[in-house]
Design a protein around this motif. Structure first.
Motif, PDB file in Angstrom:
ATOM      1  N   ILE A 113       0.876  -1.178   0.000  1.00 55.57           N
ATOM      2  CA  ILE A 113       0.000   0.000   0.000  1.00 55.57           C
ATOM      3  C   ILE A 113       0.911   1.225   0.000  1.00 55.57           C
ATOM      4  CG2 ILE A 113      -1.855   1.250   1.135  1.00 55.57           C
ATOM      5  CD1 ILE A 113      -2.664  -1.339   2.537  1.00 55.57           C
ATOM      6  N   VAL A 114       0.732   2.078  -1.018  1.00 57.50           N
ATOM      7  CA  VAL A 114       1.584   3.245  -1.209  1.00 57.50           C
ATOM      8  C   VAL A 114       0.712   4.492  -1.337  1.00 57.50           C
ATOM      9  CG1 VAL A 114       3.273   4.326  -2.743  1.00 57.50           C
ATOM     10  CG2 VAL A 114       3.366   1.864  -2.368  1.00 57.50           C
ATOM     11  N   ALA A 115       1.123   5.584  -0.696  1.00 55.61           N
ATOM     12  CA  ALA A 115       0.407   6.862  -0.779  1.00 55.61           C
ATOM     13  C   ALA A 115       1.280   7.879  -1.504  1.00 55.61           C
ATOM     14  CB  ALA A 115       0.072   7.377   0.613  1.00 55.61           C
ATOM     15  N   GLU A 116       0.645   8.694  -2.339  1.00 53.73           N
ATOM     16  CA  GLU A 116       1.333   9.788  -3.020  1.00 53.73           C
ATOM     17  C   GLU A 116       0.584  11.076  -2.755  1.00 53.73           C
ATOM     18  OE1 GLU A 116       1.318   8.721  -7.149  1.00 53.73           O
ATOM     19  OE2 GLU A 116       2.892   7.227  -6.901  1.00 53.73           O
ATOM     20  N   VAL A 117       1.327  12.154  -2.657  1.00 57.31           N
ATOM     21  CA  VAL A 117       0.734  13.485  -2.545  1.00 57.31           C
ATOM     22  C   VAL A 117       1.399  14.362  -3.592  1.00 57.31           C
ATOM     23  CG1 VAL A 117       2.302  14.244  -0.680  1.00 57.31           C
ATOM     24  CG2 VAL A 117       0.090  15.377  -1.005  1.00 57.31           C
ATOM     25  N   GLU A 118       0.581  15.011  -4.406  1.00 56.18           N
ATOM     26  CA  GLU A 118       1.092  15.889  -5.449  1.00 56.18           C
ATOM     27  C   GLU A 118       1.238  17.295  -4.887  1.00 56.18           C
ATOM     28  OE1 GLU A 118      -0.203  16.709 -10.002  1.00 56.18           O
ATOM     29  OE2 GLU A 118      -0.301  14.627  -9.276  1.00 56.18           O
ATOM     30  N   LEU A 119       2.359  17.935  -5.227  1.00 54.21           N
ATOM     31  CA  LEU A 119       2.685  19.246  -4.680  1.00 54.21           C
ATOM     32  C   LEU A 119       2.819  20.280  -5.789  1.00 54.21           C
ATOM     33  CD1 LEU A 119       5.435  17.985  -2.196  1.00 54.21           C
ATOM     34  CD2 LEU A 119       3.032  18.445  -1.685  1.00 54.21           C
ATOM     35  N   ASN A 120       2.714  21.553  -5.425  1.00 56.54           N
ATOM     36  CA  ASN A 120       2.901  22.641  -6.387  1.00 56.54           C
ATOM     37  C   ASN A 120       4.367  23.000  -6.564  1.00 56.54           C
ATOM     38  OD1 ASN A 120       0.106  23.139  -6.991  1.00 56.54           O
ATOM     39  ND2 ASN A 120      -0.065  23.986  -4.936  1.00 56.54           N
ATOM     40  N   ASN A 121       5.190  22.719  -5.535  1.00 57.37           N
ATOM     41  CA  ASN A 121       6.633  22.914  -5.645  1.00 57.37           C
ATOM     42  C   ASN A 121       7.325  21.939  -4.703  1.00 57.37           C
ATOM     43  OD1 ASN A 121       7.447  24.290  -3.000  1.00 57.37           O
ATOM     44  ND2 ASN A 121       5.786  25.642  -3.697  1.00 57.37           N
ATOM     45  N   GLU A 122       8.609  21.719  -4.912  1.00 62.12           N
ATOM     46  CA  GLU A 122       9.336  20.688  -4.175  1.00 62.12           C
ATOM     47  C   GLU A 122       9.483  20.981  -2.684  1.00 62.12           C
ATOM     48  OE1 GLU A 122      12.987  19.621  -6.107  1.00 62.12           O
ATOM     49  OE2 GLU A 122      11.953  18.900  -7.906  1.00 62.12           O
ATOM     50  N   ASN A 123       9.324  22.233  -2.281  1.00 61.41           N
ATOM     51  CA  ASN A 123       9.486  22.598  -0.867  1.00 61.41           C
ATOM     52  C   ASN A 123       8.166  22.815  -0.141  1.00 61.41           C
ATOM     53  OD1 ASN A 123      12.378  22.636  -1.011  1.00 61.41           O
ATOM     54  ND2 ASN A 123      12.202  24.545  -2.153  1.00 61.41           N
ATOM     55  N   GLU A 124       7.061  22.528  -0.826  1.00 62.30           N
ATOM     56  CA  GLU A 124       5.742  22.737  -0.225  1.00 62.30           C
ATOM     57  C   GLU A 124       5.543  21.822   0.984  1.00 62.30           C
ATOM     58  OE1 GLU A 124       1.058  22.630  -1.644  1.00 62.30           O
ATOM     59  OE2 GLU A 124       2.632  22.272  -3.100  1.00 62.30           O
ATOM     60  N   THR A 125       4.975  22.375   2.046  1.00 60.99           N
ATOM     61  CA  THR A 125       4.694  21.577   3.237  1.00 60.99           C
ATOM     62  C   THR A 125       3.274  21.016   3.148  1.00 60.99           C
ATOM     63  OG1 THR A 125       3.919  23.501   4.455  1.00 60.99           O
ATOM     64  CG2 THR A 125       6.247  22.925   4.696  1.00 60.99           C
ATOM     65  N   PHE A 126       3.040  19.946   3.875  1.00 62.97           N
ATOM     66  CA  PHE A 126       1.725  19.299   3.887  1.00 62.97           C
ATOM     67  C   PHE A 126       1.544  18.573   5.201  1.00 62.97           C
ATOM     68  CE2 PHE A 126       4.801  16.516   1.954  1.00 62.97           C
ATOM     69  CZ  PHE A 126       4.563  15.290   2.537  1.00 62.97           C
ATOM     70  N   VAL A 127       0.291  18.340   5.568  1.00 65.55           N
ATOM     71  CA  VAL A 127      -0.046  17.621   6.790  1.00 65.55           C
ATOM     72  C   VAL A 127       0.179  16.128   6.559  1.00 65.55           C
ATOM     73  CG1 VAL A 127      -1.914  17.054   8.403  1.00 65.55           C
ATOM     74  CG2 VAL A 127      -1.756  19.359   7.421  1.00 65.55           C
ATOM     75  N   LYS A 128       0.872  15.480   7.491  1.00 69.09           N
ATOM     76  CA  LYS A 128       1.129  14.039   7.391  1.00 69.09           C
ATOM     77  C   LYS A 128       0.149  13.296   8.300  1.00 69.09           C
ATOM     78  CE  LYS A 128       5.961  14.507   6.140  1.00 69.09           C
ATOM     79  NZ  LYS A 128       7.355  14.268   6.518  1.00 69.09           N
ATOM     80  N   PRO A 129      -0.780  12.523   7.710  1.00 71.94           N
ATOM     81  CA  PRO A 129      -1.743  11.782   8.523  1.00 71.94           C
ATOM     82  C   PRO A 129      -1.072  10.635   9.290  1.00 71.94           C
ATOM     83  CG  PRO A 129      -1.974  11.236   6.203  1.00 71.94           C
ATOM     84  CD  PRO A 129      -0.974  12.345   6.276  1.00 71.94           C
ATOM     85  N   SER A 130      -1.749  10.149  10.316  1.00 74.92           N
ATOM     86  CA  SER A 130      -1.183   9.120  11.200  1.00 74.92           C
ATOM     87  C   SER A 130      -0.898   7.809  10.486  1.00 74.92           C
ATOM     88  CB  SER A 130      -2.122   8.868  12.382  1.00 74.92           C
ATOM     89  OG  SER A 130      -3.379   8.399  11.911  1.00 74.92           O
ATOM     90  N   TRP A 131      -1.609   7.503   9.394  1.00 72.66           N
ATOM     91  CA  TRP A 131      -1.409   6.243   8.679  1.00 72.66           C
ATOM     92  C   TRP A 131      -0.243   6.287   7.702  1.00 72.66           C
ATOM     93  CZ3 TRP A 131      -2.245   8.051   3.884  1.00 72.66           C
ATOM     94  CH2 TRP A 131      -3.218   9.030   3.688  1.00 72.66           C
ATOM     95  N   LEU A 132       0.360   7.466   7.542  1.00 78.46           N
ATOM     96  CA  LEU A 132       1.482   7.610   6.615  1.00 78.46           C
ATOM     97  C   LEU A 132       2.749   7.045   7.237  1.00 78.46           C
ATOM     98  CD1 LEU A 132       1.456   8.920   3.804  1.00 78.46           C
ATOM     99  CD2 LEU A 132       2.498  10.936   4.822  1.00 78.46           C
ATOM    100  N   GLY A 133       3.450   6.209   6.490  1.00 82.32           N
ATOM    101  CA  GLY A 133       4.667   5.575   6.981  1.00 82.32           C
ATOM    102  C   GLY A 133       5.919   6.163   6.352  1.00 82.32           C
ATOM    103  N   GLN A 134       6.898   5.300   6.161  1.00 80.01           N
ATOM    104  CA  GLN A 134       8.216   5.679   5.642  1.00 80.01           C
ATOM    105  C   GLN A 134       8.129   6.308   4.251  1.00 80.01           C
ATOM    106  OE1 GLN A 134      10.759   2.251   5.202  1.00 80.01           O
ATOM    107  NE2 GLN A 134      12.231   3.352   3.943  1.00 80.01           N
ATOM    108  N   GLU A 135       8.902   7.369   4.032  1.00 78.23           N
ATOM    109  CA  GLU A 135       8.950   7.990   2.704  1.00 78.23           C
ATOM    110  C   GLU A 135       9.806   7.146   1.774  1.00 78.23           C
ATOM    111  OE1 GLU A 135       9.500  12.216   0.384  1.00 78.23           O
ATOM    112  OE2 GLU A 135       9.929  12.151   2.533  1.00 78.23           O
ATOM    113  N   VAL A 136       9.299   6.923   0.558  1.00 77.51           N
ATOM    114  CA  VAL A 136      10.020   6.139  -0.450  1.00 77.51           C
ATOM    115  C   VAL A 136      10.149   6.909  -1.773  1.00 77.51           C
ATOM    116  CG1 VAL A 136       9.473   3.893   0.591  1.00 77.51           C
ATOM    117  CG2 VAL A 136       7.908   4.887  -1.100  1.00 77.51           C
ATOM    118  N   THR A 137       9.992   8.238  -1.697  1.00 72.47           N
ATOM    119  CA  THR A 137      10.152   9.081  -2.888  1.00 72.47           C
ATOM    120  C   THR A 137      11.507   8.800  -3.533  1.00 72.47           C
ATOM    121  OG1 THR A 137       8.820  10.825  -1.876  1.00 72.47           O
ATOM    122  CG2 THR A 137      10.235  11.481  -3.711  1.00 72.47           C
ATOM    123  N   GLY A 138      11.497   8.593  -4.838  1.00 73.13           N
ATOM    124  CA  GLY A 138      12.742   8.373  -5.569  1.00 73.13           C
ATOM    125  C   GLY A 138      13.255   6.953  -5.546  1.00 73.13           C
TER     126      GLY A 138
END
Length: 156
Positions: A113-138
């Motif tokens: 199970i993988v989650a993605e969030v699309e951003l307007n720029n690479e430094n944009e901040t966002f709220v991380k929900p409790s079910w979100l785990g380890q980042e695997v970007t890249g």
């Protein structure tokens, strides 16, 4: 036409109760060259053809072009795809000002199970929900084009 997104593993199914939409997706790849991928997707009752370019060095951005096509065309093109079809349900969950797309995989990728969030720029901040785990970007092993060739159930 540049897509900027971050990708995470999901550590619980808590997102399902917050999802405002879910859609079955079947997709295959006409081309999985490292410089570009060409994807055919049946998403619900619609068909899509997508071309994605090579990711930037940090894995956050890449060129993406997508065109809606007739579902009959998409189903026909799936027959021409490289070996390895991706089957998943995509859940959409609004968290803060962003929409997370959470893919629960089936078939040879069942259990991932993988989650993605699309951003307007690479430094944009966002709220991380409790079910979100380890980042695997890249990490390319989590790209759908690689999951079609080296599915999750073959990992050690």
């Amino acid at each position: 036409m540049v897509e900027i997104e971050r990708k995470f593993l999901v550590k619980s199914e808590g997102f399902k109760t917050d999802a405002f939409k879910h859609t079955e997706i079947i997709q295959g790849f006409l081309n999985t060259h490292k410089e570009r991928t060409v994807r055919v997707r049946v998403k619900g009752e619609k068909g899509f053809l997508t071309v994605k370019g090579k990711s930037t060095s940090n894995g956050l951005s890449r060129f993406e072009w997508e065109k809606e096509i007739k579902i009959e065309e998409a189903k026909a093109l799936l027959q021409l795809c490289e070996k390895g079809v991706i089957e998943k349900i995509r859940y959409e969950v609004k968290v803060g000002q962003h929409i997370f797309e959470i893919d629960e995989f089936f078939g040879d990728n069942k259990g991932l199970i993988v989650a993605e969030v699309e951003l307007n720029n690479e430094n944009e901040t966002f709220v991380k929900p409790s079910w979100l785990g380890q980042e695997v970007t890249g990490q390319i092993k989590y790209y759908n084009s690689l999951l079609s060739k080296a599915p999750y159930n073959t990992w050690n």
